[in-house]
Design an enzyme around this catalytic site. Structure first.
Site, PDB file in Angstrom:
ATOM      1  N   ARG A 122       0.835  -1.211   0.000  1.00 58.50           N
ATOM      2  CA  ARG A 122       0.000   0.000   0.000  1.00 58.50           C
ATOM      3  C   ARG A 122       0.864   1.252   0.000  1.00 58.50           C
ATOM      4  O   ARG A 122       0.451   2.280  -0.560  1.00 58.50           O
ATOM      5  CB  ARG A 122      -0.965  -0.005   1.184  1.00 58.50           C
ATOM      6  CG  ARG A 122      -2.007   1.105   1.123  1.00 58.50           C
ATOM      7  CD  ARG A 122      -3.075   0.958   2.191  1.00 58.50           C
ATOM      8  NE  ARG A 122      -4.100   0.011   1.843  1.00 58.50           N
ATOM      9  CZ  ARG A 122      -5.303   0.345   1.354  1.00 58.50           C
ATOM     10  NH1 ARG A 122      -5.589   1.623   1.129  1.00 58.50           N
ATOM     11  NH2 ARG A 122      -6.197  -0.574   1.096  1.00 58.50           N
TER      12      ARG A 122
ATOM     13  N   GLU B 224      -9.313   6.426   7.601  1.00 53.61           N
ATOM     14  CA  GLU B 224      -7.868   6.601   7.438  1.00 53.61           C
ATOM     15  C   GLU B 224      -7.453   7.875   6.708  1.00 53.61           C
ATOM     16  O   GLU B 224      -6.457   8.502   7.081  1.00 53.61           O
ATOM     17  CB  GLU B 224      -7.288   5.385   6.720  1.00 53.61           C
ATOM     18  CG  GLU B 224      -7.324   4.123   7.552  1.00 53.61           C
ATOM     19  CD  GLU B 224      -6.960   2.891   6.727  1.00 53.61           C
ATOM     20  OE1 GLU B 224      -5.973   2.236   7.049  1.00 53.61           O
ATOM     21  OE2 GLU B 224      -7.680   2.606   5.748  1.00 53.61           O
TER      22      GLU B 224
END
Length: 763
Positions: free
Chosen positions: A311, A711
């Site tokens: 990621r 997030e």
């Protein structure tokens, strides 16, 4: 309308009054035993002697367990089966559990655990990036590489070239509620586990393996967490398995609760990174070609290092089109705590790398950093380094509005004038954007289930697979159900997440809690509503599509019922008023080896302007003001989402300014308590804190056209680090680029100020 309303958190009153029940608050039976781990004091070595007689003889001790005493699998890893619950002859970090104490009280267990005598044959520990590379200590055979175009060639042909390196520190989760688990043995060998976990199904799986039992013999229940931030996605496996094993062997309820020091010493942190870059740019600051090299320390076991590092690579572009790019990622094994999931899951680290590049370009060319960022923004139809097409990109409009509402231009000019008159205090300002991909990159995790009951009095009861950790998930999902049935949200009750009610759930992570579980609940509600509508329509000889559910009423063919009346009528007619719902995210595919595909369902966007002041004599700094405009789509609950944005920003700023993890040369974590590890306090938030939501519905099909908001806001805190760099730059002539590492502790800020005043080197 129940969605889009700024309702308070469903447990807000309980939180304030102290009535909210967490795992440690659950009343336990009188004969409950308490556990504590005996920990390794050696970072890497073979155990040559283990004297536990003083532990067994300590007051209140019932049993002491080592690896050979475990009834089945000695593994608490979420993925690679490389993480034993108790060490098997070799230890890999200071703080690794070696033995388990079972005693009559929490204090007795902790005291006894300190009495174990462990002898080691010391081995050389691997701690630094360079040591890991030299030892080829990795979690994969070699580096993972994503590439598009001809990065090296374009860098060589570009009019300007920059290169540099940034060290990015890790971060302790510091959830207010530590790791805790309670095991209640049942008849027939079954086990009920109460755990503070973001992933009840994984706890069920790991406990079943630890007991050598099928998953149906284990039920896991989680009512709420006192914070998680990723630290309770896999790190709670060990305490849950420990209490289950002890309960099976003793036949008594067993409980474990880490004290804060133990929690910080045992559990994993955010991955730290070293990111090196080389970029070729044109005269306008547009990137023609760029190369990144990511080094990350994963700790002693694999845990979630591979997807975290993936990621980070997937966010190495942030909001910028990189037509020719090469990203090389090294996942390194070190003798430290096993780094794990943390809010953003690698995205913040990857994003910070490219934001450093943008500031470096601006410094080299003498341009406004915001204009350099604008010059590199994506346009719709362009592709990411992993070849996903950008189909919607509102950041140009978001940044334009924020630039106006924050008065960025005037303030930037005022700051320059102020700095010219103030030799000691220097101010800085920065505007940075966020583009964050939403979905689990492990495709099969993008699924959720729900169970909904409508009772004959019209009240609604539901369960879903998500866990409530303060983020307001339960309230949002309750609002979804209330809207579907057209009833007040007070009529909807969501109870504890329970693996016996909703099986095979994914972790509440990847910002997907509302997306996945909201859709699953909506599907279940729609099924029940359709049955009710069909029955009412038949009674009044009208079409089911004409039946309306709103304001607690059901209207059809001129009839007007209370929702409760329809529920009772349906029950009497033997209409099923219970349904399950299942949802899987559509249209995603990802080949992590090739680095190609569509790993994200959509992107969440945002931008922040931060203004700071630094003291050039001490290196101390303060955030004076923050202005944020964040894209939450058509928010399910604006009040909760704004709270998430505020909290995420402060947590991100803490990661990049005050929160420093320090290990000594023997691998001992020295910042293992609030006295040595500084999270942001209330006084560290900006004095002026303006947060607004963009408010444009999500072009992608999501629950209520909302966007995830867990997030993405954390990365808005990157603007604080860039603003500090801007303030430091005011101490020099601009010849030397600031190159500030993170976290920007007073020591690092002071060193950077000194470098600027030297006025040497190249930009």
């Amino acid at each position: 309308m129940s969605v889009a309303r700024p309702l308070p958190h469903d447990a807000a009153r309980l939180h304030v009054t102290g009535e909210a029940r967490y795992a440690d608050d659950i009343p336990v039976p009188r004969d409950t035993l308490h556990l504590a781990f005996g920990l390794s004091a050696c970072a890497h070595g073979r155990i040559t002697g283990l004297d536990l007689d003083p532990v067994r003889g300590a007051e209140g001790v019932v049993a002491v367990l080592t690896a050979p005493d475990l009834p089945a699998a000695n593994d608490v890893s979420p993925s690679a089966h490389d993480e034993p619950l108790l060490a098997e002859g070799v230890v890999h970090y200071v703080g690794q559990p070696v033995f388990l104490v079972v005693a009559v009280s929490h204090l007795a267990a902790r005291r006894a655990a300190r009495l174990g005598r462990i002898e080691y044959e010391q081995r050389r520990g691997v701690f630094a990036y360079e040591d890991a590379l030299a030892a080829n200590a990795r979690f994969e055979d070699g580096p993972r590489i994503f590439a598009k175009g001809d990065a090296a060639g374009e860098i060589g042909r570009a009019p300007h070239m920059i290169e540099g390196t940034i060290d990015i520190g890790g971060q302790e989760h510091f959830y207010l509620e530590g790791q805790v688990a309670l095991a209640l043995p049942q008849e027939g060998g079954d086990m009920v586990i109460h755990a503070s976990t973001q992933h009840p199904s994984e706890i069920q799986h790991k406990v079943a393996d630890a007991l050598g039992a099928p998953m149906h013999a284990v039920r896991v229940e989680t009512r709420r967490l006192g914070g998680g931030f990723g630290g309770k996605e896999s790190q709670c496996n060990a305490p849950a398995c420990a209490v289950a094993v002890a309960a099976r062997l003793t036949g008594r309820p067993c409980k474990i609760r880490y004290d804060r020091d133990d929690d910080m010493i045992i559990t994993g942190k955010r991955h730290d990174f070293r990111i090196s870059y080389r970029a070729g740019v044109d005269d306008a600051g547009r990137i023609r070609g760029i190369e990144f090299r990511h080094l990350t320390r994963g700790g002693w076991s694999q845990d979630l290092t591979l997807p975290v590092a993936d990621r980070a690579m997937l966010h190495a572009d942030n909001a910028y089109h990189l037509p020719h790019v090469r990203i090389e990622s090294h996942r390194l094994r070190t003798n430290t705590q096993s780094a794990t999931a943390f809010r953003g899951f690698g995205g913040p680290q990857g994003m910070l790398g490219i934001e450093r590049v943008m500031d470096h370009i601006a410094a080299r060319l003498g341009r406004d950093p915001l204009e350099v960022r604008r010059a590199n923004f994506y346009a719709e139809g362009q592709t990411t380094p992993y070849h996903q097409t950008i189909t919607s990109f509102p950041l140009r409009e978001i940044v334009e509005r924020l630039e106006t509402t924050s008065d960025y231009r005037r303030r930037r000019a005022d700051i320059r004038a102020w700095n010219a008159e103030n030799p000691i205090l220097k101010r800085g300002i920065a505007l940075t954007p966020v583009k964050f991909g939403i979905s689990f990159t492990l495709t099969h995790l993008n699924q959720a289930g729900a169970l909904v009951h409508v009772y004959r009095d019209g009240s609604v009861h539901m369960n879903h697979g998500g866990t409530e950790m303060g983020q307001g998930l339960f309230q949002k999902v309750a609002q979804v159900a209330a809207q579907r049935f057209g009833i007040p949200v007070e009529m909807v009750k969501i109870t504890a997440t329970d693996t016996a009610k909703v099986p095979n759930t994914s972790a509440t992570a990847a910002s997907s809690g509302s997306d996945l579980n909201g859709m699953a609940v909506g599907i279940a509600c729609d099924a029940i509503r359709a049955r009710m509508a069909a029955h009412v329509a038949e009674r009044h000889q009208t079409d089911a599509g004409e039946v309306r559910f709103a304001e607690g009423r059901v209207r059809a063919g001129g009839a007007d019922y209370a929702f409760a009346e329809v529920a009772d009528i349906a029950w009497q007619a033997r209409i099923g008023l219970s349904a399950t719902g299942f949802y899987k995210t559509p249209g995603i595919e990802w080949d992590r080896i090739a680095g190609r595909g569509r790993p994200f369902h959509y992107f969440a966007y945002g931008a922040a302007v931060s203004e700071v002041v630094i003291d050039t004599l001490t290196g101390e700094n303060r955030i004076l003001r923050a202005d944020i405009l964040h894209d939450a789509g058509a928010s399910l609950n604006p009040a909760i989402d704004i709270g998430q944005v505020e909290g995420g920003f402060v947590q991100g700023a803490g990661w990049l300014t005050t929160e420093e993890l320090v290990w000594d040369d023997k691998g001992v974590l020295r910042t293992h308590a609030p006295s040595t590890y500084k999270i942001p306090a209330c006084s560290d938030r900006p004095d002026v804190f303006n947060v607004a939501l963009w408010g444009v519905p999500n072009p992608a099909t999501t629950i209520g056209r909302s966007k995830a908001v867990g997030e993405p806001p954390l990365m808005l805190g990157i603007s604080v680090l860039m603003a500090i760099s801007d303030a430091i730059a005011a101490c020099g002539t601009g010849v030397r680029y600031v190159a500030l590492d993170a976290p920007a502790t007073p020591e690092r800020v002071l060193a950077a100020v000194d470098r600027q005043r030297e006025d040497g080197g190249a930009a």
